[in-house]
Design a protein around this motif. Structure first.
Motif, PDB file in Angstrom:
ATOM      1  N   PHE A  33       0.860  -1.184   0.000  1.00  0.00           N
ATOM      2  CA  PHE A  33       0.000   0.000   0.000  1.00  0.00           C
ATOM      3  C   PHE A  33       0.894   1.231   0.000  1.00  0.00           C
ATOM      4  CE2 PHE A  33      -2.451   3.075   2.843  1.00  0.00           C
ATOM      5  CZ  PHE A  33      -3.319   3.502   1.841  1.00  0.00           C
ATOM      6  N   SER A  34       0.780   2.049  -1.044  1.00  0.00           N
ATOM      7  CA  SER A  34       1.589   3.259  -1.158  1.00  0.00           C
ATOM      8  C   SER A  34       0.727   4.475  -0.851  1.00  0.00           C
ATOM      9  CB  SER A  34       2.205   3.375  -2.556  1.00  0.00           C
ATOM     10  OG  SER A  34       1.205   3.399  -3.554  1.00  0.00           O
ATOM     11  N   GLU A  99      12.585   0.594   6.324  1.00  0.00           N
ATOM     12  CA  GLU A  99      12.796   0.721   4.884  1.00  0.00           C
ATOM     13  C   GLU A  99      11.503   1.062   4.140  1.00  0.00           C
ATOM     14  OE1 GLU A  99      12.539  -3.778   5.815  1.00  0.00           O
ATOM     15  OE2 GLU A  99      13.384  -1.958   6.724  1.00  0.00           O
ATOM     16  N   ASN A 100      10.363   1.011   4.825  1.00  0.00           N
ATOM     17  CA  ASN A 100       9.090   1.373   4.215  1.00  0.00           C
ATOM     18  C   ASN A 100       8.754   2.848   4.404  1.00  0.00           C
ATOM     19  OD1 ASN A 100       9.028  -1.377   3.846  1.00  0.00           O
ATOM     20  ND2 ASN A 100       6.918  -1.641   4.534  1.00  0.00           N
ATOM     21  N   ILE A 116      16.470  13.828  -6.275  1.00  0.00           N
ATOM     22  CA  ILE A 116      16.721  12.565  -5.583  1.00  0.00           C
ATOM     23  C   ILE A 116      15.406  11.892  -5.212  1.00  0.00           C
ATOM     24  CG2 ILE A 116      17.625  11.572  -3.445  1.00  0.00           C
ATOM     25  CD1 ILE A 116      19.911  13.630  -3.637  1.00  0.00           C
ATOM     26  N   TYR A 117      14.439  12.681  -4.756  1.00  0.00           N
ATOM     27  CA  TYR A 117      13.157  12.087  -4.351  1.00  0.00           C
ATOM     28  C   TYR A 117      12.398  11.561  -5.556  1.00  0.00           C
ATOM     29  CZ  TYR A 117       9.492  11.340  -0.878  1.00  0.00           C
ATOM     30  OH  TYR A 117       8.587  10.772  -0.005  1.00  0.00           O
ATOM     31  N   GLU A 118      12.446  12.280  -6.657  1.00  0.00           N
ATOM     32  CA  GLU A 118      11.789  11.781  -7.866  1.00  0.00           C
ATOM     33  C   GLU A 118      12.446  10.484  -8.333  1.00  0.00           C
ATOM     34  OE1 GLU A 118      10.931  13.230 -12.444  1.00  0.00           O
ATOM     35  OE2 GLU A 118      10.630  14.637 -10.797  1.00  0.00           O
ATOM     36  N   LYS A 119      13.754  10.401  -8.233  1.00  0.00           N
ATOM     37  CA  LYS A 119      14.460   9.171  -8.600  1.00  0.00           C
ATOM     38  C   LYS A 119      14.020   8.016  -7.706  1.00  0.00           C
ATOM     39  CE  LYS A 119      19.106   7.235  -9.193  1.00  0.00           C
ATOM     40  NZ  LYS A 119      20.571   7.506  -9.090  1.00  0.00           N
ATOM     41  N   GLU A 120      13.860   8.284  -6.403  1.00  0.00           N
ATOM     42  CA  GLU A 120      13.404   7.244  -5.476  1.00  0.00           C
ATOM     43  C   GLU A 120      11.995   6.783  -5.825  1.00  0.00           C
ATOM     44  OE1 GLU A 120      12.743   6.481  -0.673  1.00  0.00           O
ATOM     45  OE2 GLU A 120      13.758   8.301  -1.371  1.00  0.00           O
ATOM     46  N   LEU A 121      11.124   7.724  -6.173  1.00  0.00           N
ATOM     47  CA  LEU A 121       9.768   7.358  -6.567  1.00  0.00           C
ATOM     48  C   LEU A 121       9.754   6.492  -7.819  1.00  0.00           C
ATOM     49  CD1 LEU A 121       8.031  10.798  -5.987  1.00  0.00           C
ATOM     50  CD2 LEU A 121       7.419   8.677  -4.823  1.00  0.00           C
ATOM     51  N   GLU A 123      12.091   4.583  -8.917  1.00  0.00           N
ATOM     52  CA  GLU A 123      12.626   3.265  -8.585  1.00  0.00           C
ATOM     53  C   GLU A 123      11.568   2.434  -7.866  1.00  0.00           C
ATOM     54  OE1 GLU A 123      15.174   0.040  -8.222  1.00  0.00           O
ATOM     55  OE2 GLU A 123      15.359   1.836  -9.466  1.00  0.00           O
ATOM     56  N   PHE A 124      10.831   3.054  -6.960  1.00  0.00           N
ATOM     57  CA  PHE A 124       9.790   2.351  -6.208  1.00  0.00           C
ATOM     58  C   PHE A 124       8.693   1.845  -7.124  1.00  0.00           C
ATOM     59  CE2 PHE A 124       5.746   2.399  -3.860  1.00  0.00           C
ATOM     60  CZ  PHE A 124       6.047   1.546  -2.806  1.00  0.00           C
ATOM     61  N   PHE A 125       8.306   2.653  -8.107  1.00  0.00           N
ATOM     62  CA  PHE A 125       7.196   2.306  -8.990  1.00  0.00           C
ATOM     63  C   PHE A 125       7.644   1.676 -10.309  1.00  0.00           C
ATOM     64  CE2 PHE A 125       5.008   5.733  -6.515  1.00  0.00           C
ATOM     65  CZ  PHE A 125       3.921   4.987  -6.071  1.00  0.00           C
ATOM     66  N   LYS A 126       8.872   1.243 -10.394  1.00  0.00           N
ATOM     67  CA  LYS A 126       9.412   0.803 -11.681  1.00  0.00           C
ATOM     68  C   LYS A 126       8.665  -0.380 -12.279  1.00  0.00           C
ATOM     69  CE  LYS A 126      13.008  -2.155  -9.647  1.00  0.00           C
ATOM     70  NZ  LYS A 126      14.474  -2.389  -9.537  1.00  0.00           N
ATOM     71  N   ASP A 127       8.081  -1.226 -11.433  1.00  0.00           N
ATOM     72  CA  ASP A 127       7.378  -2.410 -11.933  1.00  0.00           C
ATOM     73  C   ASP A 127       5.865  -2.256 -11.904  1.00  0.00           C
ATOM     74  OD1 ASP A 127       9.799  -3.786 -12.387  1.00  0.00           O
ATOM     75  OD2 ASP A 127       9.891  -4.372 -10.273  1.00  0.00           O
ATOM     76  N   GLN A 128       5.383  -1.062 -11.554  1.00  0.00           N
ATOM     77  CA  GLN A 128       3.950  -0.815 -11.468  1.00  0.00           C
ATOM     78  C   GLN A 128       3.646   0.574 -12.021  1.00  0.00           C
ATOM     79  OE1 GLN A 128       2.523  -1.309  -7.469  1.00  0.00           O
ATOM     80  NE2 GLN A 128       3.384  -3.350  -7.214  1.00  0.00           N
ATOM     81  N   ASN A 129       2.355   0.849 -12.217  1.00  0.00           N
ATOM     82  CA  ASN A 129       1.971   2.206 -12.582  1.00  0.00           C
ATOM     83  C   ASN A 129       2.377   3.158 -11.461  1.00  0.00           C
ATOM     84  OD1 ASN A 129       0.763   1.445 -15.007  1.00  0.00           O
ATOM     85  ND2 ASN A 129      -1.199   1.025 -14.027  1.00  0.00           N
ATOM     86  N   PRO A 130       2.829   4.359 -11.804  1.00  0.00           N
ATOM     87  CA  PRO A 130       3.302   5.291 -10.779  1.00  0.00           C
ATOM     88  C   PRO A 130       2.169   5.997 -10.048  1.00  0.00           C
ATOM     89  CG  PRO A 130       3.485   6.316 -12.920  1.00  0.00           C
ATOM     90  CD  PRO A 130       2.995   4.898 -13.163  1.00  0.00           C
TER      91      PRO A 130
END
Length: 254
Positions: A33-34, A99-100, A116-121, A123-130
Protein backbone atom coordinates in the motif's frame (compact mmCIF):
# COMPACT_ATOMS: atom_id res chain seq x y z
CA UNK A 1 -17.30 14.01 -3.54
CA UNK A 2 -17.85 16.03 -0.39
CA UNK A 3 -18.60 14.38 2.94
CA UNK A 4 -19.56 16.59 5.85
CA UNK A 5 -18.91 15.49 9.43
CA UNK A 6 -19.78 17.10 12.72
CA UNK A 7 -16.29 18.01 13.87
CA UNK A 8 -12.54 17.47 13.46
CA UNK A 9 -12.63 14.24 15.44
CA UNK A 10 -15.24 12.79 13.09
CA UNK A 11 -13.33 13.60 9.90
CA UNK A 12 -10.18 12.14 11.47
CA UNK A 13 -12.03 8.92 12.29
CA UNK A 14 -13.46 8.77 8.77
CA UNK A 15 -10.01 9.30 7.26
CA UNK A 16 -8.58 6.54 9.46
CA UNK A 17 -11.30 4.17 8.29
CA UNK A 18 -10.66 5.03 4.65
CA UNK A 19 -6.89 4.62 5.13
CA UNK A 20 -7.50 1.17 6.62
CA UNK A 21 -9.91 0.03 3.90
CA UNK A 22 -7.65 1.17 1.06
CA UNK A 23 -4.57 -0.33 2.69
CA UNK A 24 -6.22 -3.73 3.06
CA UNK A 25 -7.50 -3.65 -0.53
CA UNK A 26 -4.09 -2.67 -1.89
CA UNK A 27 -2.35 -5.36 0.14
CA UNK A 28 -4.58 -8.02 -1.40
CA UNK A 29 -4.29 -6.73 -4.96
CA UNK A 30 -0.71 -5.37 -5.06
CA UNK A 31 1.01 -6.80 -2.02
CA UNK A 32 1.73 -3.29 -0.75
CA UNK A 33 0.00 0.00 0.00
CA UNK A 34 1.59 3.26 -1.16
CA UNK A 35 0.42 6.45 0.53
CA UNK A 36 1.65 10.03 0.50
CA UNK A 37 0.90 11.97 3.67
CA UNK A 38 1.16 15.65 4.52
CA UNK A 39 2.07 18.01 7.33
CA UNK A 40 0.13 20.80 8.97
CA UNK A 41 -2.20 20.69 11.95
CA UNK A 42 -5.24 18.99 10.41
CA UNK A 43 -3.80 15.44 10.03
CA UNK A 44 -2.30 15.31 13.55
CA UNK A 45 -5.38 13.66 15.05
CA UNK A 46 -5.57 11.20 12.14
CA UNK A 47 -2.02 10.07 12.86
CA UNK A 48 -2.84 9.60 16.54
CA UNK A 49 -5.88 7.49 15.66
CA UNK A 50 -3.94 5.30 13.23
CA UNK A 51 -1.35 4.65 15.95
CA UNK A 52 -4.05 3.50 18.38
CA UNK A 53 -6.32 0.46 18.62
CA UNK A 54 -8.11 -0.83 16.66
CA UNK A 55 -6.40 0.71 13.61
CA UNK A 56 -2.89 -0.13 14.73
CA UNK A 57 -3.82 -3.82 14.67
CA UNK A 58 -6.07 -3.75 11.58
CA UNK A 59 -3.45 -2.31 9.23
CA UNK A 60 -0.72 -4.55 7.78
CA UNK A 61 2.08 -2.12 8.50
CA UNK A 62 4.73 -4.32 6.93
CA UNK A 63 2.99 -3.73 3.58
CA UNK A 64 2.54 0.05 4.01
CA UNK A 65 4.95 2.45 2.29
CA UNK A 66 4.85 6.04 3.52
CA UNK A 67 5.92 8.98 1.36
CA UNK A 68 5.40 12.72 1.77
CA UNK A 69 3.69 15.03 -0.71
CA UNK A 70 5.92 17.90 0.40
CA UNK A 71 8.55 18.93 2.89
CA UNK A 72 9.99 22.11 4.34
CA UNK A 73 13.72 22.47 3.79
CA UNK A 74 14.57 22.58 7.48
CA UNK A 75 16.76 20.27 9.61
CA UNK A 76 15.47 16.73 10.08
CA UNK A 77 14.53 17.22 13.75
CA UNK A 78 13.13 20.72 13.35
CA UNK A 79 9.53 20.78 14.68
CA UNK A 80 8.43 22.26 11.33
CA UNK A 81 9.64 19.12 9.53
CA UNK A 82 6.64 17.13 8.25
CA UNK A 83 8.38 13.77 8.63
CA UNK A 84 9.38 14.56 12.21
CA UNK A 85 5.76 15.15 13.19
CA UNK A 86 4.61 11.93 11.52
CA UNK A 87 7.30 9.95 13.34
CA UNK A 88 6.31 11.36 16.72
CA UNK A 89 2.57 10.80 16.32
CA UNK A 90 2.46 7.67 14.16
CA UNK A 91 5.48 6.00 12.66
CA UNK A 92 7.45 5.46 15.88
CA UNK A 93 4.37 3.85 17.42
CA UNK A 94 3.45 1.23 14.81
CA UNK A 95 5.37 -1.82 13.50
CA UNK A 96 6.30 -0.38 10.12
CA UNK A 97 9.71 -1.45 8.77
CA UNK A 98 12.17 1.48 8.55
CA UNK A 99 12.80 0.72 4.88
CA UNK A 100 9.09 1.37 4.22
CA UNK A 101 9.43 5.01 5.30
CA UNK A 102 10.52 7.34 2.50
CA UNK A 103 11.15 10.90 3.74
CA UNK A 104 12.20 13.83 1.58
CA UNK A 105 15.74 14.66 2.68
CA UNK A 106 16.65 18.32 2.35
CA UNK A 107 20.28 18.00 3.40
CA UNK A 108 21.37 19.17 -0.06
CA UNK A 109 20.07 21.97 -2.24
CA UNK A 110 16.27 22.00 -2.71
CA UNK A 111 16.75 21.25 -6.42
CA UNK A 112 18.96 18.27 -5.68
CA UNK A 113 16.58 17.04 -2.99
CA UNK A 114 13.70 17.13 -5.49
CA UNK A 115 15.70 15.22 -8.11
CA UNK A 116 16.72 12.56 -5.58
CA UNK A 117 13.16 12.09 -4.35
CA UNK A 118 11.79 11.78 -7.87
CA UNK A 119 14.46 9.17 -8.60
CA UNK A 120 13.40 7.24 -5.48
CA UNK A 121 9.77 7.36 -6.57
CA UNK A 122 10.59 6.09 -10.05
CA UNK A 123 12.63 3.26 -8.58
CA UNK A 124 9.79 2.35 -6.21
CA UNK A 125 7.20 2.31 -8.99
CA UNK A 126 9.41 0.80 -11.68
CA UNK A 127 7.38 -2.41 -11.93
CA UNK A 128 3.95 -0.82 -11.47
CA UNK A 129 1.97 2.21 -12.58
CA UNK A 130 3.30 5.29 -10.78
CA UNK A 131 -0.01 5.79 -9.01
CA UNK A 132 -0.22 6.20 -5.27
CA UNK A 133 -3.09 4.26 -3.78
CA UNK A 134 -3.80 7.29 -1.59
CA UNK A 135 -2.60 10.89 -1.31
CA UNK A 136 -3.73 12.78 1.80
CA UNK A 137 -3.79 16.56 1.50
CA UNK A 138 -4.78 19.60 3.49
CA UNK A 139 -5.99 23.03 2.42
CA UNK A 140 -4.18 26.20 3.37
CA UNK A 141 -5.94 29.46 4.08
CA UNK A 142 -4.57 30.89 0.82
CA UNK A 143 -5.77 27.94 -1.25
CA UNK A 144 -2.47 26.06 -1.33
CA UNK A 145 -2.12 22.32 -0.95
CA UNK A 146 1.07 20.30 -0.49
CA UNK A 147 3.57 23.10 -1.23
CA UNK A 148 1.71 24.30 -4.31
CA UNK A 149 1.40 27.96 -3.35
CA UNK A 150 -0.38 30.70 -5.33
CA UNK A 151 1.57 32.22 -8.22
CA UNK A 152 4.60 29.95 -7.88
CA UNK A 153 6.28 28.52 -11.00
CA UNK A 154 5.72 24.93 -9.86
CA UNK A 155 2.01 25.29 -10.70
CA UNK A 156 2.91 25.15 -14.39
CA UNK A 157 5.09 22.04 -14.13
CA UNK A 158 3.82 19.18 -16.31
CA UNK A 159 6.82 16.86 -16.65
CA UNK A 160 8.45 16.52 -13.26
CA UNK A 161 6.96 14.50 -10.43
CA UNK A 162 8.76 16.45 -7.70
CA UNK A 163 9.97 20.04 -7.71
CA UNK A 164 11.66 22.56 -5.49
CA UNK A 165 9.76 25.75 -4.75
CA UNK A 166 10.65 28.95 -2.95
CA UNK A 167 7.84 30.52 -0.92
CA UNK A 168 8.72 34.20 -0.82
CA UNK A 169 6.18 35.23 1.83
CA UNK A 170 7.64 32.61 4.18
CA UNK A 171 11.25 33.02 3.01
CA UNK A 172 11.45 29.23 2.84
CA UNK A 173 12.48 26.59 0.33
CA UNK A 174 10.32 23.51 0.04
CA UNK A 175 10.14 20.32 -2.01
CA UNK A 176 6.74 19.25 -3.33
CA UNK A 177 4.89 16.83 -5.53
CA UNK A 178 3.66 18.61 -8.64
CA UNK A 179 -0.06 18.84 -9.34
CA UNK A 180 0.31 16.72 -12.46
CA UNK A 181 1.90 13.94 -10.39
CA UNK A 182 -0.66 14.10 -7.57
CA UNK A 183 -3.35 13.75 -10.23
CA UNK A 184 -2.02 10.33 -11.19
CA UNK A 185 -3.06 8.94 -7.79
CA UNK A 186 -5.83 6.38 -7.48
CA UNK A 187 -7.41 8.35 -4.64
CA UNK A 188 -6.83 11.86 -3.29
CA UNK A 189 -8.43 12.90 -0.01
CA UNK A 190 -8.54 16.42 1.42
CA UNK A 191 -9.04 16.92 5.15
CA UNK A 192 -10.46 20.38 5.96
CA UNK A 193 -11.50 21.52 9.41
CA UNK A 194 -12.43 24.72 11.18
CA UNK A 195 -14.23 28.02 10.67
CA UNK A 196 -11.05 29.65 9.40
CA UNK A 197 -11.16 27.39 6.32
CA UNK A 198 -14.78 28.10 5.38
CA UNK A 199 -14.04 31.03 3.09
CA UNK A 200 -11.25 29.38 1.10
CA UNK A 201 -13.15 26.09 0.87
CA UNK A 202 -16.10 27.93 -0.66
CA UNK A 203 -13.80 29.61 -3.19
CA UNK A 204 -12.05 26.36 -4.14
CA UNK A 205 -15.22 24.31 -4.54
CA UNK A 206 -17.80 26.84 -5.73
CA UNK A 207 -15.87 29.85 -6.99
CA UNK A 208 -14.49 30.47 -10.49
CA UNK A 209 -11.63 28.30 -11.67
CA UNK A 210 -8.52 30.32 -10.78
CA UNK A 211 -5.80 27.73 -10.09
CA UNK A 212 -2.98 30.25 -9.90
CA UNK A 213 -4.93 31.97 -7.13
CA UNK A 214 -6.26 28.75 -5.60
CA UNK A 215 -3.83 25.91 -6.42
CA UNK A 216 -6.00 23.27 -4.73
CA UNK A 217 -8.30 23.60 -7.75
CA UNK A 218 -5.59 21.89 -9.83
CA UNK A 219 -6.14 18.61 -8.01
CA UNK A 220 -8.35 16.33 -10.06
CA UNK A 221 -7.08 12.74 -9.79
CA UNK A 222 -7.53 11.05 -13.15
CA UNK A 223 -9.84 13.89 -14.16
CA UNK A 224 -12.31 13.39 -11.30
CA UNK A 225 -13.05 15.24 -8.08
CA UNK A 226 -11.07 14.21 -5.00
CA UNK A 227 -12.81 13.21 -1.80
CA UNK A 228 -13.31 16.11 0.57
CA UNK A 229 -13.74 15.21 4.25
CA UNK A 230 -14.82 18.43 5.93
CA UNK A 231 -16.41 19.37 9.21
CA UNK A 232 -19.55 21.47 9.57
CA UNK A 233 -17.58 24.55 10.60
CA UNK A 234 -15.50 24.50 7.41
CA UNK A 235 -18.50 23.73 5.19
CA UNK A 236 -21.00 26.26 6.47
CA UNK A 237 -20.56 28.68 3.54
CA UNK A 238 -21.10 26.06 0.84
CA UNK A 239 -24.25 26.66 -1.22
CA UNK A 240 -24.43 22.95 -1.96
CA UNK A 241 -25.35 22.03 1.60
CA UNK A 242 -28.58 20.32 0.57
CA UNK A 243 -27.57 18.96 -2.80
CA UNK A 244 -27.27 15.26 -3.45
CA UNK A 245 -23.53 15.41 -4.08
CA UNK A 246 -22.91 16.18 -0.40
CA UNK A 247 -23.41 13.23 1.93
CA UNK A 248 -24.66 13.48 5.45
CA UNK A 249 -22.46 12.45 8.33
CA UNK A 250 -21.79 8.72 8.38
CA UNK A 251 -19.13 6.09 7.86
CA UNK A 252 -17.34 5.72 4.57
CA UNK A 253 -18.61 2.53 2.92
CA UNK A 254 -16.31 -0.45 2.56
Amino acid sequence: MIRIYSDHESISQAAAELFTILSRQASVICGRFSVAISGGETPRRLYEILASSPYRERIHWDEVHIFWSDERCVPEHDPRNNASMAHQLLLDLVPIPPENIHPIRCDQSPHQAALIYEKELKEFFKDQNPNFHLVLLGLGGNGHTASLFPHTPVLNEQERWVSEVYISELDMNRVTFTASYINQADQVVFLVSGLDKAGVLEKVLEGPYQPHELPAQLIRPNGTQPIWLVDKAASHKLRAQNQEDIDAEGPIPD
